[in-house]
Structures are given as C-alpha cells and as structure tokens.
Design a protein around this motif. Structure first.
Motif, short mmCIF file in Angstrom:
data_model
loop_
_atom_site.label_atom_id
_atom_site.label_comp_id
_atom_site.label_asym_id
_atom_site.label_seq_id
_atom_site.Cartn_x
_atom_site.Cartn_y
_atom_site.Cartn_z
N VAL A 129 0.84 -1.19 0.00
CA VAL A 129 0.00 0.00 0.00
C VAL A 129 0.88 1.25 0.00
N ALA A 130 1.93 1.23 0.78
CA ALA A 130 2.84 2.37 0.84
C ALA A 130 3.51 2.60 -0.51
N GLN A 131 3.90 1.51 -1.18
CA GLN A 131 4.53 1.63 -2.49
C GLN A 131 3.54 2.17 -3.51
N ALA A 132 2.31 1.71 -3.45
CA ALA A 132 1.28 2.20 -4.38
C ALA A 132 1.00 3.67 -4.15
N THR A 133 0.95 4.07 -2.89
CA THR A 133 0.72 5.47 -2.56
C THR A 133 1.87 6.34 -3.06
N ALA A 134 3.08 5.87 -2.83
CA ALA A 134 4.25 6.63 -3.28
C ALA A 134 4.27 6.75 -4.80
N ALA A 135 3.92 5.68 -5.50
CA ALA A 135 3.89 5.72 -6.96
C ALA A 135 2.81 6.70 -7.46
N THR A 136 1.67 6.69 -6.81
CA THR A 136 0.59 7.60 -7.20
C THR A 136 1.01 9.05 -6.98
N LEU A 137 1.60 9.33 -5.83
CA LEU A 137 2.05 10.69 -5.55
C LEU A 137 3.12 11.13 -6.54
N GLU A 138 4.02 10.23 -6.87
CA GLU A 138 5.07 10.57 -7.83
C GLU A 138 4.48 10.89 -9.20
N SER A 139 3.50 10.12 -9.64
CA SER A 139 2.87 10.40 -10.94
C SER A 139 2.12 11.73 -10.91
N LEU A 140 1.49 12.05 -9.79
CA LEU A 140 0.80 13.34 -9.66
C LEU A 140 1.79 14.50 -9.71
N VAL A 141 2.92 14.34 -9.04
CA VAL A 141 3.93 15.39 -9.04
C VAL A 141 4.49 15.58 -10.44
N GLN A 142 4.75 14.48 -11.14
CA GLN A 142 5.26 14.58 -12.51
C GLN A 142 4.25 15.24 -13.43
N HIS A 143 2.98 14.88 -13.28
CA HIS A 143 1.94 15.49 -14.10
C HIS A 143 1.81 16.97 -13.79
N ASP A 144 1.89 17.31 -12.54
CA ASP A 144 1.80 18.72 -12.13
C ASP A 144 2.96 19.51 -12.72
N ALA A 145 4.15 18.94 -12.68
CA ALA A 145 5.33 19.62 -13.24
C ALA A 145 5.21 19.75 -14.76
N ALA A 146 4.63 18.76 -15.40
CA ALA A 146 4.50 18.78 -16.86
C ALA A 146 3.48 19.82 -17.32
N THR A 147 2.46 20.07 -16.54
CA THR A 147 1.44 21.02 -16.95
C THR A 147 1.87 22.46 -16.71
N GLY A 148 2.89 22.67 -15.87
CA GLY A 148 3.41 24.02 -15.66
C GLY A 148 2.42 24.94 -14.99
N GLU A 149 2.11 26.03 -15.65
CA GLU A 149 1.27 27.07 -15.08
C GLU A 149 -0.18 26.93 -15.53
N ASN A 150 -0.70 25.75 -15.55
CA ASN A 150 -2.07 25.52 -15.98
C ASN A 150 -3.03 25.97 -14.89
#
Length: 101
Positions: free
Chosen positions: A7-28
């Motif tokens: 569960v901890a690994q899944a949570t960490a992976a989800t958070l990492e994907s959210l952070v990457q998506h947030d960084a990719a969208t920039g100033e949206n």
C-alpha cells in the motif's frame, strides 16, 4: 505487514505520478483551480475532525484558514465553524466577529 508495504509503495507511486503530471502542466490555471477546491474541502473536513478530537486550538487555526476559500465554500458554513471553534477556545472576540460575518 507485507500489505502495508504494498500500500505504501502504491501510494508513493501515485504521488510521484501526480507530481510529474503537475510539473509537466506548468502554469495551468485550471489545474490550480482544481487543487484550490480540493484544499478548501480538505481544510474544512480537517477543522471538523480536529473539533471532534478535542484539538481545539488546531481546529481554530484551521478554521481561520478557511476564510481564504470563500470562493469555493459557503461563507455561512465557514463562519459558523469559526464561531464554534472560537467559542470552544474561549476566543470571544473572534467568535463575535464570526457571528457578524
């Protein structure tokens, strides 16, 4: 214990994907607005949870932060929560201001 690690690994992976998506969208701005609403409801529920857990100072501090989310939350509910938290903290001046609002 193995389930907790998974569960901890899944949570960490989800958070990492959210952070990457947030960084990719920039100033949206549409994404920022979505997070703004999520923050508002998070703080609203957190303040209520803190009240029920008898963490009165924390509840008041959290409730006071809700004033900056009046575009998302109903101001009547926000100031009612502030008034209740203020009353329970014996912060009479803040309680009075919340009732006036």
């Amino acid at each position: 214990q193995r389930t907790q690690v998974t569960v901890a690994q899944a949570t960490a992976a989800t958070l990492e994907s959210l952070v990457q998506h947030d960084a990719a969208t920039g100033e949206n701005r549409s994404l920022d607005n979505a997070w703004h609403g999520a923050e508002a409801f998070h703080f609203f529920m957190l303040a209520q949870r803190q009240l029920y857990a008898n963490q009165l100072r924390d509840a008041l501090a959290t409730a006071l932060q809700l004033r900056s989310y009046d575009d998302v939350l109903d101001p009547r509910e926000v100031y009612s929560l502030i008034a209740l938290a203020s009353y329970l903290n014996s912060a009479w001046g803040q309680c009075s201001k919340a009732f006036i609002e």
